[in-house]
Design an enzyme around this catalytic site. Structure first.
Site, PDB file in Angstrom:
ATOM      1  N   THR A  34      20.789  47.421  14.550  1.00 17.92           N
ATOM      2  CA  THR A  34      20.433  48.084  15.810  1.00 17.92           C
ATOM      3  C   THR A  34      21.322  49.311  16.002  1.00 17.92           C
ATOM      4  OG1 THR A  34      19.648  46.092  16.859  1.00 17.92           O
ATOM      5  CG2 THR A  34      20.638  47.714  18.336  1.00 17.92           C
ATOM      6  N   THR A  93      25.208  45.247  20.184  1.00 19.96           N
ATOM      7  CA  THR A  93      24.382  44.841  19.043  1.00 19.96           C
ATOM      8  C   THR A  93      24.791  43.428  18.647  1.00 19.96           C
ATOM      9  OG1 THR A  93      23.879  45.213  16.707  1.00 19.96           O
ATOM     10  CG2 THR A  93      25.997  46.029  17.476  1.00 19.96           C
ATOM     11  N   GLY A  94      23.812  42.634  18.229  1.00 18.64           N
ATOM     12  CA  GLY A  94      24.146  41.271  17.827  1.00 18.64           C
ATOM     13  C   GLY A  94      23.011  40.323  18.149  1.00 18.64           C
ATOM     14  N   SER A  95      23.329  39.043  18.188  1.00 21.88           N
ATOM     15  CA  SER A  95      22.304  38.027  18.442  1.00 21.88           C
ATOM     16  C   SER A  95      21.940  38.087  19.932  1.00 21.88           C
ATOM     17  CB  SER A  95      22.822  36.651  18.035  1.00 21.88           C
ATOM     18  OG  SER A  95      24.168  36.486  18.431  1.00 21.88           O
ATOM     19  N   GLY A  96      20.849  38.772  20.210  1.00 22.28           N
ATOM     20  CA  GLY A  96      20.521  39.225  21.555  1.00 22.28           C
ATOM     21  C   GLY A  96      20.457  38.149  22.624  1.00 22.28           C
ATOM     22  N   ARG A 126       8.962  37.906  21.341  1.00 25.48           N
ATOM     23  CA  ARG A 126      10.409  37.797  21.632  1.00 25.48           C
ATOM     24  C   ARG A 126      11.027  39.185  21.912  1.00 25.48           C
ATOM     25  NH1 ARG A 126      15.319  40.101  19.447  1.00 25.48           N
ATOM     26  NH2 ARG A 126      16.994  38.619  19.753  1.00 25.48           N
ATOM     27  N   ILE A 127      11.830  39.252  22.931  1.00 27.67           N
ATOM     28  CA  ILE A 127      12.555  40.480  23.257  1.00 27.67           C
ATOM     29  C   ILE A 127      14.034  40.133  23.353  1.00 27.67           C
ATOM     30  CG2 ILE A 127      12.893  42.261  25.021  1.00 27.67           C
ATOM     31  CD1 ILE A 127       9.876  41.741  25.750  1.00 27.67           C
ATOM     32  N   GLY A 128      14.867  40.942  22.711  1.00 21.73           N
ATOM     33  CA  GLY A 128      16.310  40.679  22.714  1.00 21.73           C
ATOM     34  C   GLY A 128      17.014  41.394  23.852  1.00 21.73           C
ATOM     35  N   ASP A 129      18.295  41.631  23.656  1.00 20.05           N
ATOM     36  CA  ASP A 129      19.113  42.235  24.713  1.00 20.05           C
ATOM     37  C   ASP A 129      18.996  43.743  24.795  1.00 20.05           C
ATOM     38  OD1 ASP A 129      20.346  42.267  22.129  1.00 20.05           O
ATOM     39  OD2 ASP A 129      22.168  43.027  23.076  1.00 20.05           O
TER      40      ASP A 129
END
Ligand code: ASP
Length: 347
Positions: A198, A249-252, A226-229
């Protein structure tokens, strides 16, 4: 109370410690930082040529944003200058080079926030807009809404004359292979994307205004819309002139649950307020105190089980990074001449 103590500590360090780690914040000039994703970035997994190649790509984006700020431009323009470059770069998981969903398409999310007035714009699940960050900015500037998704967001993009491309524009062979590996071996996204990829940028301009932006393809094999952070204001992106600007950035999922970007800014805001004898005043934070606040929030992400990193600028001092992964593609530059890019956590 603890934060006031931290602020006091910052002041004490400012006045008593001459070393560069504790330098007084001084006049805030422009300040800029970017990231290109965090993850299991280890020296053993990258050849020296790959490292040099990624560093050159980061340097180009860092230079593009820095130039805007050096020329007296706005923090928001620096953020979009760097992110649009990274979105076009297939090395990163944003725009071209985005990861694939379970259904074999690229689905893009982005957000942007102006610290001056806290206007924000975000888009989720778009497939044909070349620069999702510019679409997020158009949503912000339009002002009626903060977050648009899917077909509606694409219709908005057409109405606002943003560049539309074929969905193939985003697809790369490497990302397709990652999806195939994930499906064939029943792996998680984190196993196939050793780097998340990201992209994001945070800036403070010469006028003291802050801005933050983030753009992503999400995580390989994501399903069910699915939508992340990254497009979630307060999770992956936040900016407030009175506090800081953050891109994550990372596991949202974990960054959403910890409201990471907002949590950092709220703690910074509190730490900048010093109450003495019943009177409250704003005090500049040292880079060291800012680093401790940011590390504290990232430690909470780790406790929940999340991995990743953040980049942060505040109204004074240098940009700060924090990560709980072995690496994060990143770079930072300031008016005072700091200019560096790095990959591994120990750099
Ligand atoms: N945070 C992004 C997401 O969860 C992924 C990343 O940072 O690479 O969608």
């Amino acid at each position: 109370m603890r934060l006031q103590l931290l602020a006091l500590l910052g002041l004490a360090l400012t006045f008593t410690t001459p070393s560069s780690a504790h330098e007084p914040p001084g006049e805030p000039g422009w300040s800029f930082a970017i990231h290109g994703g965090a993850g299991v970035l280890e020296r053993a997994r990258m050849t020296p040529e790959q490292q040099a190649d990624y560093k050159a790509a980061l340097q180009r984006a860092l230079d593009a944003g820095s130039k805007v700020l050096k020329d007296g431009g706005a923090a928001l323009d620096a953020v979009t200058a760097a992110i649009t470059l990274l979105e076009d770069d297939p090395r990163f998981n944003a725009g071209r080079g985005a990861v694939f969903t379970w259904d074999g398409i690229n689905e893009l999310d982005a957000s942007i926030m102006d610290g001056n007035g806290r206007a924000a714009g975000a888009v989720a699940g778009v497939h044909v807009v070349r620069h999702p960050i510019l679409l997020a900015r158009a949503v912000m500037e339009d002002g009626r809404h903060v977050m648009l998704s899917g077909k509606g967001a694409e219709e908005f993009a057409r109405d606002h004359d943003l560049e539309i491309v074929s969905p193939d524009w985003f697809a790369t062979d490497e990302r397709r292979r990652q999806l195939e590996t994930l499906k064939a071996q029943n792996l998680s996204a984190l196993d196939v994307e050793f780097k998340y990829g990201t992209v994001g940028a945070v800036a403070r301009d010469a006028a003291g205004h802050l801005a933050a932006g983030t753009s992503t393809g999400g995580m390989t094999g994501k399903r069910w819309g699915r939508i992340g952070d990254s497009p979630v204001i307060g999770a992956g992106t936040y900016a407030d002139d009175a506090a800081c600007a953050v891109s994550a950035t990372g596991s949202g999922e974990y960054f959403i649950r910890a409201a990471v970007a907002h949590a950092i800014c709220e703690r910074v805001k509190a730490a900048r307020k010093l109450t003495l004898n019943g009177e409250t005043e704003e005090v500049p934070l040292t880079t060291e105190v800012l680093q401790r606040i940011v590390d504290g929030v990232m430690a909470e992400v780790g406790e929940l089980g999340g991995d990743g990193g953040v980049i942060v600028v505040s109204p004074t001092g240098k940009p700060v990074f924090s990560m709980n992964t072995p690496g994060m593609y990143r770079g930072r530059a300031t008016a005072e001449g700091l200019n560096e890019v790095a990959i591994f956590a120990d750099e």
